[in-house]
Design a protein around this motif. Structure first.
Motif, short mmCIF file in Angstrom:
data_model
loop_
_atom_site.label_atom_id
_atom_site.label_comp_id
_atom_site.label_asym_id
_atom_site.label_seq_id
_atom_site.Cartn_x
_atom_site.Cartn_y
_atom_site.Cartn_z
N GLY A 97 0.66 -0.65 0.24
CA GLY A 97 -0.28 0.27 -0.06
C GLY A 97 0.96 1.27 0.10
N LYS A 98 2.20 1.42 -0.38
CA LYS A 98 2.97 2.61 -0.30
C LYS A 98 2.78 2.90 -1.64
CE LYS A 98 5.57 0.96 3.38
NZ LYS A 98 5.17 1.91 4.04
N LEU A 99 2.44 2.11 -2.70
CA LEU A 99 2.72 3.11 -4.02
C LEU A 99 1.77 5.22 -4.09
CD1 LEU A 99 3.32 2.92 -7.14
CD2 LEU A 99 1.21 1.95 -7.77
N GLU A 100 2.06 6.33 -4.56
CA GLU A 100 1.36 6.55 -4.83
C GLU A 100 1.58 7.67 -5.66
OE1 GLU A 100 3.08 9.47 -2.29
OE2 GLU A 100 3.39 8.89 -0.33
N LEU A 101 -0.27 7.93 -6.40
CA LEU A 101 -0.25 8.11 -7.78
C LEU A 101 0.36 9.79 -7.02
CD1 LEU A 101 -2.80 6.50 -9.13
CD2 LEU A 101 -1.13 5.63 -9.46
N ARG A 102 0.40 10.65 -8.53
CA ARG A 102 0.69 11.80 -8.26
C ARG A 102 -0.37 12.60 -10.12
NH1 ARG A 102 6.15 10.32 -7.79
NH2 ARG A 102 7.24 10.91 -5.75
N LEU A 103 -1.38 12.61 -9.30
CA LEU A 103 -2.72 12.82 -9.88
C LEU A 103 -2.57 14.08 -10.58
CD1 LEU A 103 -5.16 11.65 -8.29
CD2 LEU A 103 -4.07 10.45 -10.12
N GLN A 104 -2.47 14.16 -12.08
CA GLN A 104 -2.81 16.14 -12.53
C GLN A 104 -3.14 15.14 -14.14
OE1 GLN A 104 1.76 15.89 -12.78
NE2 GLN A 104 1.40 16.51 -14.43
N PRO A 105 -3.68 16.71 -14.48
CA PRO A 105 -4.44 16.62 -15.82
C PRO A 105 -3.33 16.26 -16.73
CG PRO A 105 -4.40 19.22 -14.94
CD PRO A 105 -3.23 17.75 -13.97
N THR A 106 -4.08 15.36 -18.15
CA THR A 106 -3.47 14.74 -18.83
C THR A 106 -3.77 14.54 -20.06
OG1 THR A 106 -0.89 13.24 -19.68
CG2 THR A 106 -3.40 12.32 -18.10
N THR A 107 -3.43 13.70 -20.91
CA THR A 107 -4.35 13.12 -22.18
C THR A 107 -3.36 12.02 -22.35
OG1 THR A 107 -3.01 13.69 -24.06
CG2 THR A 107 -4.60 15.46 -23.11
N LEU A 108 -4.66 10.40 -22.56
CA LEU A 108 -4.22 9.47 -23.15
C LEU A 108 -3.37 9.58 -24.54
CD1 LEU A 108 -4.31 6.40 -22.67
CD2 LEU A 108 -6.35 6.72 -24.13
#
Length: 620
Positions: free
Chosen positions: A460-471
């Motif tokens: 449970g240590k994987l962190e996502l760096r969420l931000q706007p992007t495109t596929l």
């Protein structure tokens, strides 16, 4: 109309006596001449018609009856009496002036003069409305009783104890194979149908019922052994009445109702057997099986649960999680129970409790229990001790993390050494060797990175760096990293991207890793010179990514497990080995973390594969 007395004494004048009787009776009395005109009507007649004497005497029914059809019917009856010279008795329904329907039993006879000639009609009518209503009510009650008896599946008998006879219905006669109609039989005929194993019990019950000191009521189930060999269970209810004979109370009559309950007894027997089997399975199960009411009190617990808690059944009944495991563990257990009780849905969950200073981890399956009205009244649980499994998983995760880090340490100097060799002027053969080493080095780096990600996700240590992007951006980044491997395998790669930006809110690096792993997987399982295709489009508020190939395909039995950790496909002929089975597991975990879905499709071995990822499009 009031008759007039003639003479000084009623008994001296017979006609005066008759008039007095006609005045006093409640019966309707009237006389008509041959033309149907009323010549006499007593007070009861006038009251029934609601008219005074002057509107009746001398007139016909057609002139005084409001119902013309009734008037013609009455006059036709009169003519029939005159023509036959006999007596006519008939029931008539006549409405009163107030509109109420009354029923009259009319008796009409001819009036004769002293010479015997018919000169008119004498009629006497009695109001039988109450009797008709009582008869109708009795018939309705009889029909209701018969319908109730039939609906209940009852067969009837009446017992005459004085003459030792049974009056049995046709239904009972058929049930016990005595005949097909109502009949009278000796009591012994019924006793002979009782199964030999039940006769003593039956005789004792009958003796108690026919004892005047008792209630005279019997309810008993006995078996009937029939001449055909069939055995039927009968539920018998008997009410005995008593009367005094020679100064002593003796049984007089018995009213009996019986019902075939064979199917019910068989169903009950099967149910009891199933209950015993269920109880044995629950009690003998190695897992902990228990149930708690909505207040959190234990109401059911098997041997394994009592052994684990070291409680007797008496101690366990009504115990709570607070008493057994303490407030901290109890809060989590109660929260899980509430979720099941409120949602009505089963729940699979891990639960931790401390017993005798040892932490125990259970894998618990919890589900609601319903009462007869369909309401949830308890929560049932089946818990398996998975402490050793959880500990083994923890150690595995620690091992993977340590292994990945230990493997990564020598990668930096190897990378540096390869870079120095790349910058050096090497002989062609040495240069080809360096290129092979560099490709294998990149593959090793991917494996180590994948192992690190497995470790991070498992802990449970994987962190996502969420931000706007495109596929499209994520695909471009992934293909840039994978281009060398695709070209080295001699594959052609077709890319078909939607013209409009497919906007996402996610971690660009991890989404590029999803695309890269799928492309690398297609590259690995496609023979040299194969065809790969990457496409992206919008569909129903989602961005849809598809990676397909015409490679070795996936067997139907393998498809359900293709995303499992360490699951491996069959190595293609051009491969030395199939891989570690980490890449697709990581893809699924990363897609899940982005609230998306992934599925794999294949028509079978040698028919290629298609992986479809669906991700929610970002607003705006």
């Amino acid at each position: 109309m009031t008759s007039q007395q003639q003479g000084s004494s009623l008994f001296d004048d017979p006609s005066a006596l008759l008039h007095a009787i006609a005045d006093a009776t409640d019966d309707v009395i009237f006389a008509k001449d041959l033309q149907g005109c009323y010549q006499f009507a007593n007070p009861a007649m006038l009251a029934a018609m609601g008219r005074p004497a002057e509107e009746v005497i001398g007139r016909t029914d057609l002139e005084i009856q409001p119902d013309e059809n009734l008037a013609r019917r009455l006059m036709a009856n009169d003519r029939a009496v005159i023509a036959s010279g006999g007596v006519l008795e008939r029931e008539e329904a006549i409405r009163t002036p107030g509109g109420e329907e009354r029923f009259w039993l009319a008796r009409k006879m001819p009036l004769r003069d002293p010479d015997g000639r018919i000169v008119g009609v004498l009629g006497i009518s009695r109001d039988v409305t109450r009797r008709k209503q009582a008869d109708a009510e009795r018939e309705a009650d009889r029909l209701k009783l018969r319908m109730g008896i039939q609906a209940a599946g009852l067969v009837m008998a009446e017992i005459d104890y004085r003459h030792d006879r049974n009056h049995i219905s046709a239904e009972l006669a058929r049930l016990i194979e005595l005949g097909d109609q109502d009949m009278v039989v000796p009591r012994q005929a019924i006793f002979d149908r009782v199964h030999p194993d039940d006769r003593q019990r039956y005789v004792e019950a009958i003796a108690a019922t026919t004892d005047p000191a008792g209630s005279g009521l019997l309810a008993i189930d006995v078996r009937a052994l029939l001449p055909s060999g069939i055995v039927r269970w009968l539920h018998i209810r008997l009410q005995v009445t008593f009367s005094e004979v020679d100064g002593q109370l003796r049984p007089d009559r018995g009213f009996c109702a019986a019902r075939d309950v064979t199917a019910e007894r068989q169903a009950e027997s099967r149910l009891r057997a199933a209950q015993r089997m269920t109880e044995s399975v629950i009690e003998g199960a190695g897992a902990l099986v228990y149930a708690k009411d909505l207040a959190g009190r234990y109401i059911l617990f098997n041997h394994a649960w009592r052994t684990q808690t070291a409680l007797t059944p008496e101690q366990a009944l009504g115990a709570t999680d607070d008493q057994l495991f303490g407030p901290e563990a109890a809060r989590q257990l109660r929260a899980n129970d509430r979720q099941v009780a409120e949602s009505g849905e089963p729940l699979q969950v891990q639960e931790r409790v401390v017993m005798n200073g040892r932490t125990i981890v259970y894998r618990s399956s919890k589900f609601p229990l319903y009462d007869d009205s369909g309401r949830i009244h308890a929560v049932c649980g089946v818990s398996t001790d998975v402490t050793d499994v959880v500990e083994a998983d923890r150690r595995k995760d620690e091992f993977l993390a340590t292994l990945a880090h230990e493997l990564r340490n020598p990668l930096a100097p190897i990378r540096n050494g390869l870079e120095i060799l790349r910058l050096s002027q090497l002989a062609p053969k040495a240069e080809r060797t360096r290129e092979i080493m560099e490709r294998q080095f990149r593959h090793l780096v991917r494996l180590v990175d994948d192992l690190l990600d497995v470790s991070r996700i498992s802990r449970g240590k994987l962190e996502l760096r969420l931000q706007p992007t495109t596929l499209q951006q994520c695909i471009a980044e992934a293909l840039e990293a994978s281009q060398g491997a695709v070209e080295a395998a001699g594959h052609s790669l077709a890319v078909d991207l939607a013209p409009q930006p497919l906007r996402l809110h996610g971690d660009p690096t991890r989404l590029a890793q999803v695309v890269g792993n799928l492309v690398n997987n297609a590259t690995r399982y496609t023979p040299p010179g194969g065809h790969l295709r990457v496409s992206a489009r919008a569909e129903g508020g989602q961005a849809v990514l598809q990676v397909s190939d015409d490679g070795s395909g996936i067997a139907a039995e393998t498809l359900p497990r293709v995303f499992d950790l360490f699951a491996q496909g069959t190595a293609a002929p051009h491969q030395a080995q199939a891989g570690l089975g980490i890449g697709l597991w990581l893809v699924r975990k990363l897609v899940d973390r982005h609230h998306g879905t992934i599925e794999a499709c294949s028509d079978g071995p040698g028919r290629g594969s298609t992986f479809t990822v669906r991700l929610p499009l970002a607003d705006g």
